[in-house]
Design a protein around this motif. Structure first.
Motif, PDB file in Angstrom:
ATOM      1  N   GLU A  35      30.709 -23.264  34.509  1.00 24.07           N
ATOM      2  CA  GLU A  35      32.110 -23.217  34.099  1.00 24.07           C
ATOM      3  C   GLU A  35      32.952 -23.520  35.336  1.00 24.07           C
ATOM      4  N   VAL A  36      33.752 -24.575  35.287  1.00 28.48           N
ATOM      5  CA  VAL A  36      34.528 -24.982  36.464  1.00 28.48           C
ATOM      6  C   VAL A  36      35.731 -24.048  36.638  1.00 28.48           C
ATOM      7  N   GLY A  69      32.581 -23.636  40.773  1.00 29.82           N
ATOM      8  CA  GLY A  69      32.317 -23.192  39.418  1.00 29.82           C
ATOM      9  C   GLY A  69      31.601 -21.863  39.379  1.00 29.82           C
ATOM     10  N   ARG A  70      31.468 -21.340  38.172  1.00 30.62           N
ATOM     11  CA  ARG A  70      30.722 -20.105  37.940  1.00 30.62           C
ATOM     12  C   ARG A  70      29.537 -20.428  37.040  1.00 30.62           C
ATOM     13  N   SER A  97      36.769 -30.884  34.574  1.00 34.29           N
ATOM     14  CA  SER A  97      36.118 -30.600  33.314  1.00 34.29           C
ATOM     15  C   SER A  97      36.005 -29.095  33.146  1.00 34.29           C
ATOM     16  N   THR A  98      36.055 -28.629  31.913  1.00 39.50           N
ATOM     17  CA  THR A  98      35.898 -27.187  31.702  1.00 39.50           C
ATOM     18  C   THR A  98      34.473 -26.747  32.011  1.00 39.50           C
ATOM     19  N   ASN A 327      39.751 -24.038  33.168  1.00 43.00           N
ATOM     20  CA  ASN A 327      39.600 -22.971  32.185  1.00 43.00           C
ATOM     21  C   ASN A 327      40.760 -21.987  32.200  1.00 43.00           C
ATOM     22  N   GLY A 328      41.871 -22.385  32.809  1.00 40.18           N
ATOM     23  CA  GLY A 328      43.074 -21.565  32.788  1.00 40.18           C
ATOM     24  C   GLY A 328      43.117 -20.548  33.907  1.00 40.18           C
TER      25      GLY A 328
END
Length: 328
Positions: A35-36, A69-70, A97-98, A327-328
Protein backbone atom coordinates in the motif's frame (compact mmCIF):
# COMPACT_ATOMS: atom_id res chain seq x y z
CA UNK A 1 -7.51 0.73 -6.39
CA UNK A 2 -6.36 3.59 -8.61
CA UNK A 3 -3.16 4.68 -10.28
CA UNK A 4 -2.07 7.82 -12.15
CA UNK A 5 -1.69 6.63 -15.75
CA UNK A 6 -0.73 8.32 -19.01
CA UNK A 7 -0.91 7.04 -22.57
CA UNK A 8 0.83 9.92 -24.33
CA UNK A 9 3.11 12.89 -23.56
CA UNK A 10 2.56 16.57 -24.16
CA UNK A 11 3.67 20.11 -23.29
CA UNK A 12 1.16 20.54 -20.44
CA UNK A 13 2.02 17.71 -18.03
CA UNK A 14 -1.21 17.72 -16.02
CA UNK A 15 -3.24 17.28 -19.20
CA UNK A 16 -1.73 13.88 -20.05
CA UNK A 17 -2.24 12.08 -16.73
CA UNK A 18 -5.34 10.92 -14.88
CA UNK A 19 -6.40 8.69 -12.00
CA UNK A 20 -7.63 5.39 -13.41
CA UNK A 21 -9.17 2.38 -11.61
CA UNK A 22 -7.28 -0.91 -11.94
CA UNK A 23 -7.14 -4.39 -10.43
CA UNK A 24 -4.02 -6.12 -9.14
CA UNK A 25 -3.38 -9.76 -10.06
CA UNK A 26 -2.87 -12.42 -7.40
CA UNK A 27 0.53 -12.62 -5.74
CA UNK A 28 3.11 -14.89 -7.31
CA UNK A 29 6.06 -16.52 -5.58
CA UNK A 30 8.53 -13.98 -4.17
CA UNK A 31 6.11 -11.05 -4.44
CA UNK A 32 4.66 -8.54 -1.99
CA UNK A 33 1.54 -6.38 -2.19
CA UNK A 34 2.29 -2.87 -0.95
CA UNK A 35 0.00 0.00 0.00
CA UNK A 36 1.68 3.23 -1.13
CA UNK A 37 1.89 5.78 1.69
CA UNK A 38 3.60 8.71 -0.02
CA UNK A 39 5.31 9.53 -3.31
CA UNK A 40 6.82 12.87 -4.39
CA UNK A 41 6.43 14.62 -7.72
CA UNK A 42 9.93 15.57 -8.84
CA UNK A 43 11.04 17.79 -11.75
CA UNK A 44 12.16 14.63 -13.55
CA UNK A 45 8.61 13.28 -13.24
CA UNK A 46 7.22 16.42 -14.87
CA UNK A 47 9.80 16.23 -17.68
CA UNK A 48 8.89 12.58 -18.21
CA UNK A 49 5.27 13.59 -18.78
CA UNK A 50 6.28 16.26 -21.31
CA UNK A 51 8.78 13.95 -23.02
CA UNK A 52 11.79 16.10 -22.19
CA UNK A 53 13.62 13.80 -19.76
CA UNK A 54 16.74 11.84 -20.71
CA UNK A 55 15.12 8.42 -20.22
CA UNK A 56 11.45 7.74 -20.97
CA UNK A 57 9.42 4.63 -20.09
CA UNK A 58 7.34 2.90 -22.78
CA UNK A 59 3.69 3.92 -23.00
CA UNK A 60 1.23 3.49 -21.42
CA UNK A 61 2.89 4.13 -18.07
CA UNK A 62 2.12 4.92 -14.44
CA UNK A 63 3.86 7.99 -13.03
CA UNK A 64 6.18 8.14 -10.04
CA UNK A 65 9.79 7.09 -9.57
CA UNK A 66 10.13 6.89 -5.79
CA UNK A 67 8.10 6.52 -2.64
CA UNK A 68 7.37 4.65 0.56
CA UNK A 69 4.81 1.94 1.19
CA UNK A 70 3.40 -0.36 3.83
CA UNK A 71 3.48 -4.11 3.30
CA UNK A 72 -0.10 -5.39 2.99
CA UNK A 73 0.44 -9.03 1.98
CA UNK A 74 3.39 -11.33 1.27
CA UNK A 75 3.61 -14.51 -0.77
CA UNK A 76 4.00 -17.72 1.22
CA UNK A 77 7.69 -18.10 0.31
CA UNK A 78 8.73 -14.53 1.30
CA UNK A 79 10.88 -14.22 4.43
CA UNK A 80 12.06 -11.07 6.21
CA UNK A 81 9.01 -8.96 5.39
CA UNK A 82 5.66 -8.92 7.17
CA UNK A 83 2.37 -7.00 6.91
CA UNK A 84 2.54 -3.54 8.46
CA UNK A 85 6.23 -3.06 7.72
CA UNK A 86 7.30 0.24 6.07
CA UNK A 87 9.44 -0.21 2.96
CA UNK A 88 11.28 1.92 0.42
CA UNK A 89 9.88 1.28 -3.05
CA UNK A 90 12.18 0.45 -5.97
CA UNK A 91 13.12 3.22 -8.37
CA UNK A 92 10.87 3.61 -11.39
CA UNK A 93 8.12 1.20 -10.29
CA UNK A 94 5.22 3.62 -10.88
CA UNK A 95 4.65 4.86 -7.34
CA UNK A 96 1.66 7.11 -8.11
CA UNK A 97 -0.67 4.26 -7.25
CA UNK A 98 -2.73 3.17 -4.28
CA UNK A 99 -1.23 -0.33 -4.41
CA UNK A 100 1.66 -2.15 -6.09
CA UNK A 101 2.90 -5.69 -6.47
CA UNK A 102 6.68 -5.74 -6.12
CA UNK A 103 9.36 -8.42 -5.92
CA UNK A 104 10.29 -8.80 -2.26
CA UNK A 105 14.02 -8.59 -3.02
CA UNK A 106 13.53 -5.09 -4.51
CA UNK A 107 12.11 -3.63 -1.27
CA UNK A 108 14.24 -1.97 1.41
CA UNK A 109 12.86 -2.22 4.98
CA UNK A 110 12.82 1.13 6.77
CA UNK A 111 13.18 1.88 10.49
CA UNK A 112 10.05 2.03 12.57
CA UNK A 113 8.95 5.49 13.62
CA UNK A 114 10.47 7.29 10.64
CA UNK A 115 8.37 9.99 8.99
CA UNK A 116 7.00 8.35 5.81
CA UNK A 117 6.62 11.74 4.12
CA UNK A 118 10.33 12.47 4.49
CA UNK A 119 11.41 8.90 3.74
CA UNK A 120 9.32 8.95 0.54
CA UNK A 121 11.74 11.52 -0.88
CA UNK A 122 14.85 9.46 -0.09
CA UNK A 123 15.68 7.88 -3.44
CA UNK A 124 16.36 10.80 -5.80
CA UNK A 125 17.21 14.17 -4.25
CA UNK A 126 19.18 13.25 -1.08
CA UNK A 127 21.62 10.95 -2.94
CA UNK A 128 21.99 13.56 -5.69
CA UNK A 129 22.95 16.21 -3.11
CA UNK A 130 25.24 13.83 -1.22
CA UNK A 131 27.10 12.68 -4.35
CA UNK A 132 27.44 16.20 -5.77
CA UNK A 133 28.98 17.26 -2.48
CA UNK A 134 31.31 14.30 -1.96
CA UNK A 135 32.20 12.70 -5.29
CA UNK A 136 33.15 15.63 -7.54
CA UNK A 137 35.82 17.51 -5.53
CA UNK A 138 37.61 16.43 -2.35
CA UNK A 139 36.24 19.03 0.07
CA UNK A 140 37.42 19.55 3.64
CA UNK A 141 35.86 21.27 6.68
CA UNK A 142 36.02 25.02 6.17
CA UNK A 143 35.98 24.83 2.36
CA UNK A 144 33.37 26.70 0.35
CA UNK A 145 30.97 25.32 -2.25
CA UNK A 146 28.62 27.43 -4.36
CA UNK A 147 25.28 26.27 -5.75
CA UNK A 148 22.37 27.85 -7.58
CA UNK A 149 18.73 26.75 -7.34
CA UNK A 150 19.51 26.68 -3.64
CA UNK A 151 15.80 26.75 -2.76
CA UNK A 152 15.22 23.49 -4.65
CA UNK A 153 14.94 20.12 -2.89
CA UNK A 154 18.47 19.13 -3.89
CA UNK A 155 19.72 22.55 -2.79
CA UNK A 156 18.12 22.18 0.64
CA UNK A 157 19.56 18.71 1.19
CA UNK A 158 22.99 19.92 0.07
CA UNK A 159 22.97 22.77 2.63
CA UNK A 160 22.15 20.34 5.44
CA UNK A 161 24.72 17.75 4.36
CA UNK A 162 27.40 20.42 3.99
CA UNK A 163 26.74 21.65 7.53
CA UNK A 164 27.15 18.12 8.87
CA UNK A 165 30.53 17.92 7.08
CA UNK A 166 31.67 21.39 8.13
CA UNK A 167 31.65 22.67 4.53
CA UNK A 168 30.42 26.23 4.01
CA UNK A 169 27.87 27.08 1.32
CA UNK A 170 27.23 30.05 -0.95
CA UNK A 171 23.65 29.68 -2.12
CA UNK A 172 22.26 31.44 -5.17
CA UNK A 173 18.53 31.98 -5.72
CA UNK A 174 16.67 33.72 -8.51
CA UNK A 175 14.28 35.82 -6.45
CA UNK A 176 14.48 37.80 -3.21
CA UNK A 177 11.43 36.01 -1.78
CA UNK A 178 13.39 32.74 -1.61
CA UNK A 179 16.23 34.10 0.55
CA UNK A 180 14.60 33.63 3.97
CA UNK A 181 13.63 29.99 3.31
CA UNK A 182 17.19 29.11 2.34
CA UNK A 183 18.64 30.92 5.34
CA UNK A 184 16.38 28.88 7.63
CA UNK A 185 18.07 25.70 6.43
CA UNK A 186 21.41 26.88 7.80
CA UNK A 187 23.00 28.38 4.70
CA UNK A 188 26.19 30.38 5.32
CA UNK A 189 25.57 32.87 2.50
CA UNK A 190 22.47 33.47 0.36
CA UNK A 191 22.62 35.77 -2.68
CA UNK A 192 20.22 36.65 -5.48
CA UNK A 193 21.71 35.89 -8.90
CA UNK A 194 22.89 38.83 -11.01
CA UNK A 195 25.63 40.18 -13.24
CA UNK A 196 27.89 41.19 -10.32
CA UNK A 197 27.65 37.77 -8.68
CA UNK A 198 31.41 37.08 -8.66
CA UNK A 199 32.18 40.30 -6.77
CA UNK A 200 29.42 39.71 -4.21
CA UNK A 201 30.58 36.12 -3.61
CA UNK A 202 34.13 37.32 -2.93
CA UNK A 203 32.85 39.94 -0.49
CA UNK A 204 30.66 37.41 1.34
CA UNK A 205 33.42 34.83 1.71
CA UNK A 206 36.20 37.22 2.66
CA UNK A 207 37.92 36.65 -0.66
CA UNK A 208 37.75 32.84 -0.61
CA UNK A 209 36.84 31.26 -3.94
CA UNK A 210 34.94 27.95 -4.04
CA UNK A 211 36.61 24.99 -5.74
CA UNK A 212 33.25 23.40 -6.50
CA UNK A 213 30.25 24.94 -8.25
CA UNK A 214 26.92 23.11 -8.57
CA UNK A 215 24.63 24.35 -11.34
CA UNK A 216 21.00 23.33 -11.89
CA UNK A 217 19.92 26.34 -13.96
CA UNK A 218 22.04 26.53 -17.12
CA UNK A 219 22.14 29.45 -19.53
CA UNK A 220 24.18 32.46 -18.40
CA UNK A 221 23.78 31.36 -14.76
CA UNK A 222 26.48 28.80 -15.54
CA UNK A 223 28.90 31.49 -16.69
CA UNK A 224 28.17 33.73 -13.69
CA UNK A 225 28.95 30.84 -11.37
CA UNK A 226 32.13 30.02 -13.30
CA UNK A 227 33.37 33.58 -12.76
CA UNK A 228 32.85 33.19 -8.99
CA UNK A 229 34.98 30.03 -8.75
CA UNK A 230 38.65 29.60 -7.93
CA UNK A 231 41.05 28.99 -10.85
CA UNK A 232 41.12 25.29 -11.65
CA UNK A 233 37.75 24.66 -9.98
CA UNK A 234 35.13 22.19 -11.14
CA UNK A 235 31.63 23.23 -12.17
CA UNK A 236 29.08 20.40 -12.32
CA UNK A 237 25.68 20.73 -13.98
CA UNK A 238 22.76 18.46 -13.06
CA UNK A 239 19.78 20.35 -14.48
CA UNK A 240 18.49 23.10 -16.74
CA UNK A 241 15.76 24.86 -14.76
CA UNK A 242 16.28 27.97 -16.86
CA UNK A 243 15.42 26.03 -20.01
CA UNK A 244 18.68 26.92 -21.80
CA UNK A 245 21.96 25.08 -22.45
CA UNK A 246 24.91 25.84 -20.18
CA UNK A 247 26.80 28.95 -21.33
CA UNK A 248 30.44 29.25 -20.32
CA UNK A 249 33.08 31.53 -21.83
CA UNK A 250 36.33 30.34 -23.43
CA UNK A 251 38.19 32.55 -20.95
CA UNK A 252 36.74 30.55 -18.03
CA UNK A 253 37.71 27.27 -19.66
CA UNK A 254 41.07 28.24 -21.10
CA UNK A 255 42.59 30.98 -18.94
CA UNK A 256 41.04 30.10 -15.58
CA UNK A 257 41.08 26.34 -16.06
CA UNK A 258 37.45 25.75 -15.06
CA UNK A 259 36.21 22.22 -15.75
CA UNK A 260 32.55 21.81 -16.70
CA UNK A 261 31.01 18.35 -16.30
CA UNK A 262 27.59 16.79 -15.86
CA UNK A 263 25.96 14.54 -13.29
CA UNK A 264 22.96 12.22 -13.71
CA UNK A 265 21.90 10.06 -10.77
CA UNK A 266 20.45 7.37 -13.03
CA UNK A 267 23.90 6.87 -14.58
CA UNK A 268 25.47 6.62 -11.14
CA UNK A 269 22.98 3.91 -10.14
CA UNK A 270 23.72 2.03 -13.35
CA UNK A 271 27.49 2.09 -12.82
CA UNK A 272 27.61 1.49 -9.05
CA UNK A 273 27.55 -1.86 -7.26
CA UNK A 274 24.71 -2.78 -4.90
CA UNK A 275 26.87 -2.66 -1.76
CA UNK A 276 27.90 0.95 -2.43
CA UNK A 277 24.31 1.97 -3.18
CA UNK A 278 23.05 0.30 0.00
CA UNK A 279 25.74 2.01 2.10
CA UNK A 280 24.69 5.39 0.74
CA UNK A 281 21.00 4.74 1.43
CA UNK A 282 21.76 3.49 4.95
CA UNK A 283 23.60 6.73 5.69
CA UNK A 284 20.77 8.89 4.36
CA UNK A 285 18.04 6.87 6.09
CA UNK A 286 19.87 7.33 9.38
CA UNK A 287 20.08 11.09 8.93
CA UNK A 288 16.39 11.37 7.95
CA UNK A 289 15.26 9.16 10.84
CA UNK A 290 17.33 11.29 13.23
CA UNK A 291 15.75 14.50 11.91
CA UNK A 292 19.08 15.84 10.59
CA UNK A 293 17.98 15.74 6.96
CA UNK A 294 14.58 16.86 5.74
CA UNK A 295 12.78 18.68 2.96
CA UNK A 296 10.10 21.31 3.20
CA UNK A 297 6.72 20.05 1.95
CA UNK A 298 4.45 22.63 0.36
CA UNK A 299 1.30 20.55 -0.09
CA UNK A 300 -0.04 16.99 -0.25
CA UNK A 301 -2.63 15.62 -2.67
CA UNK A 302 -4.73 12.47 -3.02
CA UNK A 303 -4.67 10.21 -6.07
CA UNK A 304 -7.88 11.76 -7.45
CA UNK A 305 -6.15 15.15 -7.36
CA UNK A 306 -3.25 14.04 -9.57
CA UNK A 307 -3.84 16.72 -12.22
CA UNK A 308 -3.74 19.52 -9.61
CA UNK A 309 -0.71 17.91 -7.96
CA UNK A 310 1.26 17.74 -11.21
CA UNK A 311 0.29 21.33 -12.05
CA UNK A 312 1.52 22.47 -8.63
CA UNK A 313 4.79 20.57 -9.06
CA UNK A 314 5.33 22.11 -12.51
CA UNK A 315 4.64 25.66 -11.31
CA UNK A 316 7.44 28.04 -10.43
CA UNK A 317 8.07 29.82 -7.13
CA UNK A 318 7.16 26.89 -4.91
CA UNK A 319 8.35 26.85 -1.30
CA UNK A 320 8.54 23.06 -0.93
CA UNK A 321 7.89 19.65 -2.42
CA UNK A 322 4.59 18.33 -3.72
CA UNK A 323 3.69 14.94 -2.25
CA UNK A 324 1.11 12.47 -3.47
CA UNK A 325 -0.64 10.47 -0.72
CA UNK A 326 -2.41 7.83 -2.84
CA UNK A 327 -4.38 6.37 0.06
CA UNK A 328 -5.29 9.69 1.66
Amino acid sequence: MKHARYTHRGPVPQDVIEATPFTLPALQAGQVRVEVLAAPINPSDVLTLTGDYGSLPPLPAVGGNEGVGRVAEVAADVAGLSPGQTVLLPIGCGTWSTHLIVDAEALVPLPRGGDPHQLAMLTVNPPTARLLLSDIVDLHPGDWVIQNAANSAVGGYLIQLARIRGVRTVNIVRREAAVADVQELGANVVLVDGDDLSQRVAEATGGARPRLGIDAVGGMATERMAQALAPGATLVNYGAMGGEPCAISPSALIFRGITLRGFWLAQWFKNTDAATRNTLFAELVGLIAAGQLKARIQQTYGIDEIKAAVAAAAAGERSGKILLLPNG
